[in-house]
Design a protein around this motif. Structure first.
Motif: not given
Length: 99
Positions: A35-39, A42-59
């Motif tokens: 909800r926060h990152l949709e605004i 509020r998104n930045n390189s950390f949250w892009e990394y976080f979402n990549k990890k979350r989706s399994g994009g780096s393992g």
């Protein structure tokens, strides 16, 4: 968990995880993050990394509880920055009960 007086005790992970919905609470925190990152702004390189990890994009794709636990300070900072008291309360509960 009942005491002899018939009172219900607060769930205690050191005794049992019974009555504690760790996966459900972690999912709710992820919904708060989303909800926060949709605004815009509020998104930045950390949250892009976080979402990549979350989706399994780096393992292997981690479960929500593990990912939150590993990044709890950043999650807390997001909620504090935007003064989301409800999300902070839920995060504190998750940390005390499940992490």
């Amino acid at each position: 968990m009942e005491q002899q007086c018939g009172c219900r005790q607060k769930p205690d992970r050191y005794v049992s995880f019974e009555g504690i919905d760790c996966a459900g609470n972690a999912r709710r925190i992820m919904e708060c993050i989303d909800r926060h990152l949709e605004i815009p702004g509020r998104n930045n390189s950390f949250w892009e990394y976080f979402n990549k990890k979350r989706s399994g994009g780096s393992g292997p794709k981690p479960d929500d509880l593990f990912l939150i636990h590993c990044n709890i300070n950043q999650v807390r900072e997001l909620f504090e920055t935007w003064e989301d008291e409800e999300a902070l309360h839920l995060l504190e509960q998750l940390e005390e009960e499940c992490c």
